[in-house]
Design a protein around this motif. Structure first.
Motif, PDB file in Angstrom:
ATOM      1  N   GLU A 157       0.827  -1.205   0.000  1.00 11.37           N
ATOM      2  CA  GLU A 157       0.000   0.000   0.000  1.00 11.37           C
ATOM      3  C   GLU A 157       0.859   1.252   0.000  1.00 11.37           C
ATOM      4  O   GLU A 157       1.982   1.262   0.500  1.00 11.37           O
ATOM      5  CB  GLU A 157      -0.965   0.028   1.188  1.00 11.37           C
ATOM      6  CG  GLU A 157      -0.336   0.088   2.563  1.00 11.37           C
ATOM      7  CD  GLU A 157      -1.396   0.234   3.646  1.00 11.37           C
ATOM      8  OE1 GLU A 157      -2.334   1.030   3.475  1.00 11.37           O
ATOM      9  OE2 GLU A 157      -1.269  -0.460   4.680  1.00 11.37           O
ATOM     10  N   ASN A 158       0.296   2.289  -0.601  1.00 13.38           N
ATOM     11  CA  ASN A 158       0.932   3.597  -0.699  1.00 13.38           C
ATOM     12  C   ASN A 158       0.250   4.526   0.299  1.00 13.38           C
ATOM     13  O   ASN A 158      -0.966   4.716   0.245  1.00 13.38           O
ATOM     14  CB  ASN A 158       0.766   4.124  -2.126  1.00 13.38           C
ATOM     15  CG  ASN A 158       1.358   5.514  -2.316  1.00 13.38           C
ATOM     16  OD1 ASN A 158       2.041   6.045  -1.450  1.00 13.38           O
ATOM     17  ND2 ASN A 158       1.094   6.110  -3.466  1.00 13.38           N
ATOM     18  N   ILE A 159       1.035   5.109   1.216  1.00 14.77           N
ATOM     19  CA  ILE A 159       0.453   5.991   2.233  1.00 14.77           C
ATOM     20  C   ILE A 159       1.106   7.375   2.175  1.00 14.77           C
ATOM     21  O   ILE A 159       1.394   7.993   3.194  1.00 14.77           O
ATOM     22  CB  ILE A 159       0.590   5.388   3.648  1.00 14.77           C
ATOM     23  CG1 ILE A 159       2.036   5.024   3.963  1.00 14.77           C
ATOM     24  CG2 ILE A 159      -0.299   4.163   3.796  1.00 14.77           C
ATOM     25  CD1 ILE A 159       2.252   4.563   5.403  1.00 14.77           C
ATOM     26  N   ARG A 160       1.302   7.893   0.957  1.00 19.59           N
ATOM     27  CA  ARG A 160       2.041   9.143   0.802  1.00 19.59           C
ATOM     28  C   ARG A 160       1.358  10.319   1.496  1.00 19.59           C
ATOM     29  O   ARG A 160       2.032  11.224   2.010  1.00 19.59           O
ATOM     30  CB  ARG A 160       2.277   9.466  -0.674  1.00 19.59           C
ATOM     31  CG  ARG A 160       1.045   9.838  -1.483  1.00 19.59           C
ATOM     32  CD  ARG A 160       1.418  10.255  -2.908  1.00 19.59           C
ATOM     33  NE  ARG A 160       0.234  10.527  -3.709  1.00 19.59           N
ATOM     34  CZ  ARG A 160      -0.389  11.693  -3.736  1.00 19.59           C
ATOM     35  NH1 ARG A 160       0.049  12.701  -3.009  1.00 19.59           N
ATOM     36  NH2 ARG A 160      -1.464  11.859  -4.495  1.00 19.59           N
ATOM     37  N   GLU A 161       0.010  10.355   1.517  1.00 22.25           N
ATOM     38  CA  GLU A 161      -0.677  11.465   2.176  1.00 22.25           C
ATOM     39  C   GLU A 161      -0.336  11.514   3.665  1.00 22.25           C
ATOM     40  O   GLU A 161      -0.285  12.591   4.271  1.00 22.25           O
ATOM     41  CB  GLU A 161      -2.193  11.347   2.005  1.00 22.25           C
ATOM     42  CG  GLU A 161      -2.685  11.491   0.575  1.00 22.25           C
ATOM     43  CD  GLU A 161      -2.715  10.184  -0.192  1.00 22.25           C
ATOM     44  OE1 GLU A 161      -3.238  10.165  -1.330  1.00 22.25           O
ATOM     45  OE2 GLU A 161      -2.213   9.168   0.357  1.00 22.25           O
TER      46      GLU A 161
END
Length: 410
Positions: A334-338
């Motif tokens: 998963e991408n959690i850039r925010e």
């Protein structure tokens, strides 16, 4: 056209930014929330000698260019700075001015710039790179990071969660993804100040070992472990992950280390971690990435020379491919850039709240490096120029992944 007006035109006259320059010129709305001051000819000399982010950083770090107000907002405008928007006649005048300033002002590279020596990503050079960034002083990091002393992306359970709540949630998410249970053995590589190690020991009864190349971090972490009464379960060593001799770990966490490894060294890095896991063991890799696999790995001049020497960022697909090719079965990504943008905003507020103490502790130039770095990194996550990915892999026990049918960490 005077200097402030030229800067305004380069950035865009519709932007809510005020400009002032050492020639007495002003442009933009008076009293705007953000003001950019070109205080000396040397600021232009830095910009002329190293166009782009490095020149801007040198001018700001040395105080020759000042940003009054919201640094993050100002960078959002400055990052659009381009001579292509200026008419050719004015562009030639500006280039002539910059050239004249450059000739008349001897460039001195700020003392905070770091150029490393030796073989890139050798053990000795990696120690030097880590020491440059992390051995600033634990007191400074306590002010910026807060009580958790977690220098990696937090996971916000809600938009109004505090930084401490989000850092706890991050550590707990990693623990749950790894399936930690009492009696297990965890290796945390690049463990920082031991946040994950202590979380695993305290909340899951896990025997956890962390390793870091920062002596300051290791000393701080060991003291914190003793004070928390976790000495029987938790340990942090001043050690390169490549020198860990133990094997047969139930789980491995790598939270914010991959960025320091170097693209060419990543295959060996994943092989090393794979070899230290027992069959059925899980590995969670949490790191900053490029948004794709097409961009160069090396970071820009500012980050490389002032913040993370030798740092390299690869795309998420590259990480997944390497883990798969090493033998891991990738089970979740998963991408959690925010969340990192929120984390950086919180660190920036902490730095501003302790600005005078930070300047006294590390000097104004280094404090300015950090203010610029936190704001610029936050902008990078905002704009999807960089991302933060968690990739969970399993070392299969023959064909058994020892995973639940559906993720149980939500």
């Amino acid at each position: 056209m005077r200097l402030a007006e030229v800067f305004q035109q380069v950035v865009g006259s519709d932007q809510a930014v005020e400009f002032s320059a050492y020639d007495g010129s002003h442009a933009g709305p008076e009293g705007a929330g953000t003001r950019i001051e070109v205080r000396t000819p040397m600021a232009l000399s830095y910009l002329a000698s190293a166009p782009g982010e490095l020149g801007l950083a040198r001018a700001y770090v040395t105080g020759n260019l000042e940003i009054i107000g919201d640094v993050h907002g100002a960078l959002a405008h400055l990052s659009e700075l381009s001579l292509s928007e200026v008419p050719w006649s004015q562009r030639l005048n500006l280039l002539a001015l910059l050239g004249k300033v450059r000739v008349n002002n001897r460039i001195e590279v700020p003392a905070q710039e770091r150029r490393l020596h030796g073989v890139r990503h050798s053990k000795a050079r990696d120690r030097e790179a880590i020491a440059h960034h992390y051995d600033v002083g634990n007191k400074f990091y306590e002010w910026v990071l807060g009580p958790s002393m977690a220098y990696t992306c937090a996971v916000y359970p809600s938009a109004d969660a505090t930084l401490e709540e989000a850092q706890f949630a991050k550590h707990d998410l990693v623990a749950k993804k790894l399936g930690l249970k009492e009696g297990m053995r965890l290796l945390d590589v690049g463990c920082g100040w031991g946040g994950m190690v202590m979380h695993a020991a305290k909340h899951y009864g896990v025997r956890a070992v962390g390793v870091t190349l920062s002596r300051n971090q290791a000393e701080w972490a060991q003291k914190a472990i003793v004070e928390a009464g976790l000495s029987e379960l938790a340990e942090v060593r001043f050690l390169d992950y490549r020198d860990v001799r133990e094997e047969g770990f139930d789980a491995i966490s790598s939270i914010g280390l991959t960025e320091h490894i170097g693209k060419a060294k990543l295959p060996a890095y994943f092989r090393s971690l794979y070899g230290k896991l027992k069959p059925g063991g899980r590995m969670l890799n949490h790191c900053i990435t490029r948004p794709n696999n097409l961009q160069r790995a090396r970071t820009g001049g500012f980050i490389d020379r002032y913040v993370f020497p030798d740092g390299e960022l690869v795309g998420p697909g590259h990480i997944v491919s390497l883990m798969t090719d090493t033998g891991f079965e990738v089970r979740h990504e998963e991408n959690i850039r925010e969340h990192y943008a929120l984390t950086l905003a919180a660190w920036g507020r902490n730095l501003d709240d302790h600005w005078e103490e930070a300047v006294e502790e590390v000097g104004e130039a280094r404090a300015r490096v950090w203010r610029l770095y936190l704001a610029a990194s936050r902008l990078g996550f905002d704009r999807n120029n960089i991302q933060l990915h968690q990739v969970l892999g399993v070392k299969l026990d023959r064909t058994d992944a020892k995973m639940p049918l559906r993720p149980d960490w939500a």
